[in-house]
Design a protein around this motif. Structure first.
Motif, short mmCIF file in Angstrom:
data_model
loop_
_atom_site.label_atom_id
_atom_site.label_comp_id
_atom_site.label_asym_id
_atom_site.label_seq_id
_atom_site.Cartn_x
_atom_site.Cartn_y
_atom_site.Cartn_z
N ALA A 84 97.96 -4.44 56.93
CA ALA A 84 97.69 -5.68 56.21
C ALA A 84 96.19 -5.98 56.20
CB ALA A 84 98.46 -6.84 56.83
N ILE A 88 93.75 -6.06 52.86
CA ILE A 88 93.08 -7.30 52.49
C ILE A 88 91.56 -7.14 52.49
CG2 ILE A 88 92.64 -9.68 53.21
CD1 ILE A 88 95.55 -9.72 54.25
N HIS A 95 93.68 -11.63 45.54
CA HIS A 95 94.15 -12.82 46.25
C HIS A 95 94.42 -12.49 47.72
CE1 HIS A 95 94.43 -14.62 42.32
NE2 HIS A 95 95.44 -13.86 41.96
N GLY A 96 93.55 -11.66 48.29
CA GLY A 96 93.76 -11.20 49.67
C GLY A 96 93.82 -12.32 50.68
N ARG A 98 94.82 -15.34 50.23
CA ARG A 98 96.11 -16.04 50.10
C ARG A 98 97.22 -15.24 50.77
NH1 ARG A 98 95.99 -18.07 43.73
NH2 ARG A 98 94.09 -19.34 43.92
N TRP A 99 97.18 -13.92 50.63
CA TRP A 99 98.16 -13.09 51.32
C TRP A 99 98.01 -13.24 52.84
CZ3 TRP A 99 102.35 -11.22 49.30
CH2 TRP A 99 102.39 -10.89 47.96
N LEU A 102 99.51 -16.42 53.90
CA LEU A 102 100.96 -16.33 53.87
C LEU A 102 101.48 -15.64 55.13
CD1 LEU A 102 103.64 -16.69 52.31
CD2 LEU A 102 103.22 -14.43 51.29
N ILE A 103 100.80 -14.57 55.56
CA ILE A 103 101.23 -13.83 56.75
C ILE A 103 101.01 -14.65 58.01
CG2 ILE A 103 100.80 -11.79 58.18
CD1 ILE A 103 99.98 -10.33 55.60
#
Length: 269
Positions: A84, A88, A95-96, A98-99, A102-103
């Motif tokens: 991950a 990113i 949109h890294g 934002r990911w 989210l994680i």
């Protein structure tokens, strides 16, 4: 001189509970007296108390299950977290950030709020009271911290390394596996130690998602044994079980404390 004396005094106060644990775990099961808890016993019965705890609460089965959870789940989590962070930061995923939110946002939710949906979902999926199900839940809980540390670590690695490897014809996954993963071994080890400790000491998920003695984590079995102290299990037996259960995390930290400190500084935690 005064500072040293204060530090020694604070150290002795800090080690007081550990002293009580060891002294009373080593006394004969029938020789426990709260009024003499600070005084060592003339007999050494620690091994006998440990054997009685292992047999009475079937801690051996729980220890084997917990060793599986504590090794496999953190290993999977650090690899997934590294992937991950690599996607990113290095691959500059769209949109890294934002990911990443989210994680990592899953850590905002208290664990207690996850128990009911996890119990229902695991029951419906046939994963309740299974080792595979426990590995899944511990892996999912461990991924956010791994992603956080590895993302921070990869931001400090020069992007030119990735560009040079690409120019040499290396694939995206090969660059990750042969370059970025070895570079981050210290950070990976630090996260693994933290996650190992968390999984080993977990009680709440073991209580909610397991039932049988061969699947439940060791802290769940230990909690049951300590509850039985009030129903007839001798206190030294319960303390001996707690001493045995705490040893793996203590030994792991003492053996890897330099690597742990270096990994945390590299991960900028």
């Amino acid at each position: 001189m005064i500072r040293r004396a204060v530090l020694v005094l604070l150290g002795l106060l800090w080690l007081g509970p550990t002293y009580l644990l060891v002294v009373n775990a080593a006394r004969p099961a029938a020789d426990y007296d709260p009024a003499r808890a600070w005084a060592p016993s003339g007999e050494f019965a620690l091994l006998g108390n440990v054997a009685r705890a292992l047999e009475g609460a079937r801690l051996a089965d729980s220890l084997a299950s917990t060793a599986l959870y504590s090794v496999v789940s953190p290993l999977l989590a650090v690899v997934i977290g590294a992937l991950a962070g690599y996607a990113i930061v290095v691959l500059r995923l769209r949109h890294g950030f934002r990911w990443f939110l989210l994680i990592f946002g899953g850590t905002v939710v208290p664990s207690q709020m996850l128990l009911v949906p996890l119990f229902v979902g695991y029951s419906d999926a046939g994963l309740y009271d299974s080792r595979f199900g426990m590995v899944l839940v511990y892996t999912g809980i461990s991924v956010p911290l791994a992603a956080f540390v590895l993302r921070n670590f990869y931001t400090g690695v020069a992007f030119s390394i990735f560009e040079a490897a690409r120019m040499d014809g290396a694939s995206t996954f090969r660059i990750f596996w042969r370059i970025y993963l070895p570079l981050s071994l210290s950070a990976l080890a630090a996260v693994f130690i933290l996650e190992f400790t968390f999984v080993w000491n977990d009680l709440i998920f073991g209580l909610a998602l397991t039932r049988t003695e061969t699947v439940r984590p060791v802290m769940t079995a230990l909690a049951g044994l300590m509850t039985d102290v009030y129903a007839g299990t001798p206190v030294p037996v319960g303390l001996a079980a707690g001493l045995v259960v705490s040893l793996p995390t203590v030994v792991l930290f003492l053996a890897t404390q330099r690597l742990f400190a270096r990994g945390l500084s590299l991960g900028s935690v």
